[in-house]
Design a protein around this motif. Sequence first.
Motif, PDB file in Angstrom:
ATOM      1  N   GLU A  71      -4.421 -11.460  -5.900  1.00  0.00           N
ATOM      2  CA  GLU A  71      -4.306 -10.640  -4.698  1.00  0.00           C
ATOM      3  C   GLU A  71      -4.839  -9.235  -4.926  1.00  0.00           C
ATOM      4  N   GLY A  72      -5.335  -8.987  -6.114  1.00  0.00           N
ATOM      5  CA  GLY A  72      -6.042  -7.733  -6.371  1.00  0.00           C
ATOM      6  C   GLY A  72      -5.141  -6.550  -6.656  1.00  0.00           C
ATOM      7  N   ASN A  73      -5.766  -5.428  -6.872  1.00  0.00           N
ATOM      8  CA  ASN A  73      -5.071  -4.188  -7.186  1.00  0.00           C
ATOM      9  C   ASN A  73      -4.380  -3.637  -5.938  1.00  0.00           C
ATOM     10  N   PRO A  74      -3.091  -3.277  -6.009  1.00  0.00           N
ATOM     11  CA  PRO A  74      -2.381  -2.764  -4.835  1.00  0.00           C
ATOM     12  C   PRO A  74      -2.998  -1.495  -4.259  1.00  0.00           C
ATOM     13  N   SER A  75      -3.849  -0.849  -5.026  1.00  0.00           N
ATOM     14  CA  SER A  75      -4.497   0.361  -4.516  1.00  0.00           C
ATOM     15  C   SER A  75      -5.742   0.042  -3.706  1.00  0.00           C
ATOM     16  N   GLN A  76      -6.139  -1.239  -3.667  1.00  0.00           N
ATOM     17  CA  GLN A  76      -7.320  -1.659  -2.914  1.00  0.00           C
ATOM     18  C   GLN A  76      -6.903  -2.325  -1.609  1.00  0.00           C
ATOM     19  N   SER A  77      -7.633  -2.045  -0.554  1.00  0.00           N
ATOM     20  CA  SER A  77      -7.249  -2.518   0.783  1.00  0.00           C
ATOM     21  C   SER A  77      -7.357  -4.029   0.943  1.00  0.00           C
ATOM     22  N   THR A  78      -8.037  -4.715   0.029  1.00  0.00           N
ATOM     23  CA  THR A  78      -8.183  -6.171   0.126  1.00  0.00           C
ATOM     24  C   THR A  78      -6.935  -6.914  -0.368  1.00  0.00           C
ATOM     25  N   SER A  79      -6.035  -6.205  -1.016  1.00  0.00           N
ATOM     26  CA  SER A  79      -4.833  -6.836  -1.568  1.00  0.00           C
ATOM     27  C   SER A  79      -3.733  -6.930  -0.509  1.00  0.00           C
ATOM     28  N   LEU A  80      -3.000  -8.043  -0.520  1.00  0.00           N
ATOM     29  CA  LEU A  80      -1.851  -8.184   0.379  1.00  0.00           C
ATOM     30  C   LEU A  80      -0.737  -7.219  -0.010  1.00  0.00           C
ATOM     31  N   HIS A  81      -0.814  -6.678  -1.231  1.00  0.00           N
ATOM     32  CA  HIS A  81       0.161  -5.696  -1.692  1.00  0.00           C
ATOM     33  C   HIS A  81      -0.347  -4.259  -1.523  1.00  0.00           C
ATOM     34  N   TYR A  82      -1.432  -4.087  -0.773  1.00  0.00           N
ATOM     35  CA  TYR A  82      -2.055  -2.765  -0.623  1.00  0.00           C
ATOM     36  C   TYR A  82      -1.041  -1.736  -0.108  1.00  0.00           C
ATOM     37  N   MET A  83      -0.936  -0.635  -0.837  1.00  0.00           N
ATOM     38  CA  MET A  83       0.020   0.419  -0.473  1.00  0.00           C
ATOM     39  C   MET A  83      -0.645   1.408   0.479  1.00  0.00           C
ATOM     40  N   ASN A  84      -0.679   1.049   1.757  1.00  0.00           N
ATOM     41  CA  ASN A  84      -1.253   1.899   2.792  1.00  0.00           C
ATOM     42  C   ASN A  84      -0.227   2.969   3.176  1.00  0.00           C
ATOM     43  N   PRO A  85      -0.589   4.233   3.096  1.00  0.00           N
ATOM     44  CA  PRO A  85       0.385   5.286   3.416  1.00  0.00           C
ATOM     45  C   PRO A  85       0.766   5.331   4.893  1.00  0.00           C
ATOM     46  N   TYR A  86       0.012   4.630   5.755  1.00  0.00           N
ATOM     47  CA  TYR A  86       0.245   4.734   7.194  1.00  0.00           C
ATOM     48  C   TYR A  86       0.914   3.498   7.809  1.00  0.00           C
ATOM     49  N   GLN A  87       0.885   2.367   7.118  1.00  0.00           N
ATOM     50  CA  GLN A  87       1.516   1.173   7.668  1.00  0.00           C
ATOM     51  C   GLN A  87       1.919   0.221   6.544  1.00  0.00           C
ATOM     52  N   MET A  88       2.835  -0.703   6.876  1.00  0.00           N
ATOM     53  CA  MET A  88       3.334  -1.657   5.895  1.00  0.00           C
ATOM     54  C   MET A  88       2.277  -2.701   5.566  1.00  0.00           C
ATOM     55  N   ASN A  89       2.282  -3.175   4.318  1.00  0.00           N
ATOM     56  CA  ASN A  89       1.410  -4.297   3.978  1.00  0.00           C
ATOM     57  C   ASN A  89       2.057  -5.606   4.415  1.00  0.00           C
ATOM     58  N   ALA A  90       1.352  -6.721   4.207  1.00  0.00           N
ATOM     59  CA  ALA A  90       1.833  -8.016   4.690  1.00  0.00           C
ATOM     60  C   ALA A  90       3.183  -8.391   4.085  1.00  0.00           C
ATOM     61  N   TYR A  91       3.338  -8.120   2.779  1.00  0.00           N
ATOM     62  CA  TYR A  91       4.602  -8.464   2.126  1.00  0.00           C
ATOM     63  C   TYR A  91       5.755  -7.638   2.689  1.00  0.00           C
ATOM     64  N   ALA A  92       5.526  -6.354   2.856  1.00  0.00           N
ATOM     65  CA  ALA A  92       6.579  -5.473   3.342  1.00  0.00           C
ATOM     66  C   ALA A  92       6.983  -5.831   4.773  1.00  0.00           C
TER      67      ALA A  92
END
Length: 446
Positions: A202-223
């Motif tokens: 699922e890639g690096n959480p700092s990259q937008s392609t990851s389902l764990h992506y830590m977007n400062p403006y919205q929740m990722n899929a897991y969250a």
Amino acid sequence: MELISLKLNNVLIKADRLGIPGRKCGTIILSAEELGNCRDCATMQFCANKLDKKDFFGKSDPFMVFYRSNEDGTFTICHKTEVMKNTLNPVWQAFSIPVRALCNGDYERTIKVEIYDWDRDGSHDFIGEFTTSYKELCRGQGQSNVYEVRGENDRYPAWTFLFLPQVSLLSFSVESEHTFLDYIKGGNGSNDSLTLSFPVWEGNPSQSTSLHYMNPYQMNAYAMALKAVGEIIQDYDSDKMFPALGFGAKLPPDGRVSHEFPLNGNTENPYCNGMEGILEAYHQSLKTVQLYGPTNFSPVVNHVARYAAAMQDGSQYFVLLIITDGVISDMAQTKEAIVNAAKLPMSIIIVGVGQAEFDAMVELDGDDIRISSRGKMAERDIVQFVPFRDYMDRTGNHVLSMARLAKDVLAEIPDQLISYMKSRGIKPNPVPAAYATGTQPPTNPV
């Protein structure tokens, strides 16, 4: 074009049906009545004597068919017994049936019982019939529950009673069916455990392609899945303290691969306070662990199963929530873990996130084919799979219907809990006085 008449609770519903031109397709009439609010279940056993011989080269292969009478005077089949081969004096096995199905809670309503001789081609021979009622059956074994079996054209004088075919009630008992709410009110509640998968693909959480992506403006899929589903099931946990685990990651400081690590980093106390506590632990873990494969489910299933194995008295029921992208590396081991867990007070909810195929998760669900391992079938179906994307809008940022999501997430949990309690003969605890007076006890009384 054909008219169909439907009568529901004295309301006539008409519908047109497309048929085959030039052919008569028949008429469908659906009659229904409101179910009575009766939760009793009756268990009874019957035997018969001197039934008519219907088979040329043998005796008879009798079975009984029970009919509930309806408000309009018609009858509806509500139970069939097993076939007893080659006998005129059968003793059928005891069977259980909800009182609603037998008489809809009306104890004086007629119950008709027909007896047939089973034939392989389906043209079963009618032996005879008798009528009774729930009120009569409640009297139990005795002369009042010995019935003459009469054929359609049988006419016998009263003095021949002892020579007629007879059916006798051998035993009769009634017990109340307990509901999911009965167990919850009685304190046979659930302990919810939650796990999140951290697969490397699922890639690096700092990259937008990851389902764990830590977007400062919205929740990722897991969250989003965690918050939406977690808020649904948390109401069934009294203290709102949840052990939250992750699997599929390298842990600091030595890079050890783990499939069973606490999200809050505390191996002695993996509990998080409510959904907010879990979300906080999840976001913190993304900053400290490194996503790493393979993705093994069996360790977390066995982890919760160990706790459930120590609480088989019905005082607690464990619900394991797994949020995953659907990839699994230990399918055989996970099947074995689920088969073993099916004997315990435990259910598993799997929520799939992302757009991948979830064939493996559907297989674990076991709705179509009960899951098995090493030739051993699971005692109960304890897995419910829900693809989270089916409840999201096109942007993937909002849940379309929390009510529908809640319904599907919890669809099988009540029956799974009841099936475990019933199989172990566990009844609900007495309802606390606070429930009886219409108030609920505080979550954490001082």
